[in-house]
Design an enzyme around this catalytic site. Structure first.
Site, PDB file in Angstrom:
ATOM      1  N   GLU A  65      -6.214 -10.598  -1.175  1.00  0.00           N
ATOM      2  CA  GLU A  65      -7.034 -10.365   0.026  1.00  0.00           C
ATOM      3  C   GLU A  65      -8.518 -10.313  -0.317  1.00  0.00           C
ATOM      4  O   GLU A  65      -9.266  -9.463   0.180  1.00  0.00           O
ATOM      5  CB  GLU A  65      -6.603  -9.057   0.715  1.00  0.00           C
ATOM      6  CG  GLU A  65      -5.120  -9.020   1.033  1.00  0.00           C
ATOM      7  CD  GLU A  65      -4.687  -7.794   1.836  1.00  0.00           C
ATOM      8  OE1 GLU A  65      -5.553  -7.062   2.351  1.00  0.00           O
ATOM      9  OE2 GLU A  65      -3.465  -7.570   1.946  1.00  0.00           O
TER      10      GLU A  65
ATOM     11  N   ASN B 257       1.994  -4.980  -3.283  1.00  0.00           N
ATOM     12  CA  ASN B 257       0.594  -5.295  -2.990  1.00  0.00           C
ATOM     13  C   ASN B 257      -0.195  -4.014  -2.715  1.00  0.00           C
ATOM     14  O   ASN B 257       0.262  -3.160  -1.964  1.00  0.00           O
ATOM     15  CB  ASN B 257       0.580  -6.190  -1.735  1.00  0.00           C
ATOM     16  CG  ASN B 257      -0.748  -6.865  -1.465  1.00  0.00           C
ATOM     17  OD1 ASN B 257      -1.340  -7.454  -2.376  1.00  0.00           O
ATOM     18  ND2 ASN B 257      -1.220  -6.796  -0.232  1.00  0.00           N
TER      19      ASN B 257
ATOM     20  N   HIS C 107     -10.423  -6.178  -2.048  1.00  0.00           N
ATOM     21  CA  HIS C 107     -11.486  -5.986  -1.058  1.00  0.00           C
ATOM     22  C   HIS C 107     -12.665  -5.368  -1.804  1.00  0.00           C
ATOM     23  O   HIS C 107     -12.729  -4.164  -2.011  1.00  0.00           O
ATOM     24  CB  HIS C 107     -11.013  -5.085   0.079  1.00  0.00           C
ATOM     25  CG  HIS C 107      -9.951  -5.715   0.925  1.00  0.00           C
ATOM     26  ND1 HIS C 107     -10.214  -6.801   1.741  1.00  0.00           N
ATOM     27  CD2 HIS C 107      -8.634  -5.453   1.053  1.00  0.00           C
ATOM     28  CE1 HIS C 107      -9.095  -7.161   2.348  1.00  0.00           C
ATOM     29  NE2 HIS C 107      -8.116  -6.370   1.944  1.00  0.00           N
TER      30      HIS C 107
ATOM     31  N   ASP D  26     -12.265 -10.302  -0.587  1.00  0.00           N
ATOM     32  CA  ASP D  26     -13.518 -10.466   0.152  1.00  0.00           C
ATOM     33  C   ASP D  26     -14.573  -9.552  -0.450  1.00  0.00           C
ATOM     34  O   ASP D  26     -14.267  -8.690  -1.272  1.00  0.00           O
ATOM     35  CB  ASP D  26     -13.384 -10.286   1.671  1.00  0.00           C
ATOM     36  CG  ASP D  26     -12.761  -8.974   2.096  1.00  0.00           C
ATOM     37  OD1 ASP D  26     -12.817  -8.007   1.332  1.00  0.00           O
ATOM     38  OD2 ASP D  26     -12.224  -8.920   3.224  1.00  0.00           O
TER      39      ASP D  26
ATOM     40  N   GLU E 271       0.799  -1.240   0.000  1.00  0.00           N
ATOM     41  CA  GLU E 271       0.000   0.000   0.000  1.00  0.00           C
ATOM     42  C   GLU E 271       0.829   1.287   0.000  1.00  0.00           C
ATOM     43  O   GLU E 271       0.598   2.186   0.801  1.00  0.00           O
ATOM     44  CB  GLU E 271      -0.951  -0.001   1.202  1.00  0.00           C
ATOM     45  CG  GLU E 271      -1.855  -1.225   1.252  1.00  0.00           C
ATOM     46  CD  GLU E 271      -2.816  -1.224   2.450  1.00  0.00           C
ATOM     47  OE1 GLU E 271      -2.658  -0.375   3.336  1.00  0.00           O
ATOM     48  OE2 GLU E 271      -3.708  -2.074   2.484  1.00  0.00           O
TER      49      GLU E 271
HETATM   50  C1  XIL Z   1      -6.081  -6.191   8.651  1.00  0.00           C
HETATM   51  C2  XIL Z   1      -6.404  -7.372   9.547  1.00  0.00           C
HETATM   52  O1  XIL Z   1      -7.341  -8.195   8.894  1.00  0.00           O
HETATM   53  C3  XIL Z   1      -6.951  -6.898  10.867  1.00  0.00           C
HETATM   54  O2  XIL Z   1      -7.093  -7.994  11.770  1.00  0.00           O
HETATM   55  C4  XIL Z   1      -6.023  -5.860  11.482  1.00  0.00           C
HETATM   56  O3  XIL Z   1      -6.616  -5.331  12.643  1.00  0.00           O
HETATM   57  C5  XIL Z   1      -5.724  -4.743  10.500  1.00  0.00           C
HETATM   58  O4  XIL Z   1      -5.210  -5.289   9.294  1.00  0.00           O
HETATM   59  N1  XIL Z   1      -5.003  -4.628   3.917  1.00  0.00           N
HETATM   60  C6  XIL Z   1      -3.960  -5.399   4.350  1.00  0.00           C
HETATM   61  C7  XIL Z   1      -4.119  -6.254   5.557  1.00  0.00           C
HETATM   62  O5  XIL Z   1      -2.918  -5.470   3.686  1.00  0.00           O
HETATM   63  O6  XIL Z   1      -2.928  -6.418   6.277  1.00  0.00           O
HETATM   64  C8  XIL Z   1      -5.216  -5.730   6.459  1.00  0.00           C
HETATM   65  O7  XIL Z   1      -5.410  -6.672   7.500  1.00  0.00           O
HETATM   66  C9  XIL Z   1      -6.484  -5.475   5.682  1.00  0.00           C
HETATM   67  C10 XIL Z   1      -6.259  -4.455   4.604  1.00  0.00           C
END
Ligand code: XIL
Length: 360
Positions: free
Chosen positions: A285, A214, A254, A287, A169
């Site tokens: 990631e 990422n 996401h 969802d 990020e």
């Molecule tokens: C999130 C976790 O799922 C949570 O448990 C934590 O509190 C915060 O981080 N992008 C990412 C992940 O790269 O590392 C994040 O994970 C979600 C968004």
């Protein structure tokens, strides 16, 4: 025939099947055994292996150790896992000179024992930094801290990690920095060169792991995602041009049922450009947030969520650069979106959840 393209359909079958036959229901009992139709040769893991793909999820290491149902699901369904939090700086670095590898070691050993590949997440991010970071890391010592951390962590697991999120990020157009760089803690002390420093250190520590950049918010054809996607692509192209070791791009994915933009031509073009740069592409990631569907109609929500998974994964797997698909949480009950105090979701007390890749 089992092809990459039909995998999306299998995912739909999997979500639909497991979703409606054995829904755990409320959070408390959502982590239960998946339906028998969804095991063995019918599991995501088997579907993935048959197509030489990696498919899995981020894993909550606490649940992995304490909940045998969760553990069984991970082993049944995943041929790759990442640690949701256990390999971040905050977890590994109790002090400026200290490392605590206990949890991460057990996580990697679990994967190894079960023939599951590992994604390392992550080596450099603006979040999940230890509390001592701000008062300790400065312009003079930041490069040393970053390279020492990466040497120790990526070095410790050398040969055991299929891919590492080396930098997570780094782009945020809202920050108005050159190149769209995020004005985060590493950028503040090192400028944009923190990225190259991190990737070179990772390559030195583990010569064969797939080094990944990422990011999120690069999926849809909406204006914000389109602009961010261009900035990410420019960064990747610049790194390749400069000979920075870079093997892959992670698209966090996401998604939301009302993501504010279609998913299609923009992302497809990005996949082609990434492939042209010689990069692999990972969905890292995945969802689907169904929060915007206010009404409590679990069937309708489930259908929309499943359709989005099917269309999205099916579309991406149409490009051969895409080899790995990981969801961010394996079940509704263990998803960060449903955690107490979660940022991106209202609390719909008592409502049946429908958001995860694997409905159990
Ligand atoms: C999130 C976790 O799922 C949570 O448990 C934590 O509190 C915060 O981080 N992008 C990412 C992940 O790269 O590392 C994040 O994970 C979600 C968004």
């Amino acid at each position: 025939m089992r092809t990459r393209r039909t995998f999306g359909r299998d995912l739909l079958a999997a979500t639909a099947l497991a979703g409606w036959k054995s829904r755990g229901g409320l959070f408390a009992d959502a982590i239960s055994i998946p339906s028998s139709e969804f095991r063995g040769a019918a599991s995501l893991r088997a579907h993935a292996a048959a197509r030489s793909l990696y498919v899995g999820s981020a894993v909550n290491t606490g649940l992995l150790e304490d909940d045998s149902g969760y553990r069984r699901t991970v082993v049944e369904q995943c041929n790759i896992i990442s640690a949701e939090n256990a390999m971040k700086w905050a977890a590994l670095r109790p002090g400026p000179e200290q490392f605590d590898f206990a949890l991460a070691d057990r996580f990697v050993a679990f994967a190894e024992a079960n023939g599951i590949a590992v994604r390392g997440h992550n080596l450099c991010w603006h979040e999940a930094l230890p509390t001592w970071f701000t008062g300790t890391v400065n312009r003079d010592n930041a490069e040393q801290f970053l390279t020492a951390h990466i040497a120790a962590v990526a070095g410790r697991y050398q040969g055991k990690i299929r891919s590492w999120d080396v930098v997570n990020e780094a782009i945020s157009l809202a920050d108005n920095e050159p190149g769209g760089m995020r004005n985060g803690p590493w950028y503040k002390v090192l400028g944009p060169r923190f990225i190259d420093i991190a990737f070179r250190a990772a390559r030195a520590a583990d010569p064969r792991t797939l080094l990944t950049y990422n990011d999120y918010g690069i999926e849809t054809d909406g204006a914000a995602d389109t602009a961010k996607r261009a900035a990410v692509l420019a960064l990747l192209a610049r790194m390749k041009h400069d000979g920075v070791p870079l093997d892959a791009v992670g698209i966090q994915s996401h998604l939301s049922v009302d993501s504010g933009g279609q998913i299609g031509s923009g992302l497809n073009e990005f996949l082609k450009e990434a492939a042209r740069l010689g990069l692999k592409v990972f969905i890292t990631e995945l969802d689907v947030n169904d929060d915007s569907i206010g009404e409590d109609n679990p069937k309708k929500r489930g259908e929309q969520v499943a359709a989005l998974y099917r269309n999205y994964v099916g579309m991406l797997l149409g490009n051969r650069a895409v080899t790995d698909v990981l969801s961010w949480g394996i079940s509704d009950g263990s998803s960060w979106l449903n955690a107490p105090g979660a940022k991106f979701r209202a609390r719909h007390s008592g409502r049946e959840e429908t958001l995860s890749l694997i409905h159990i």
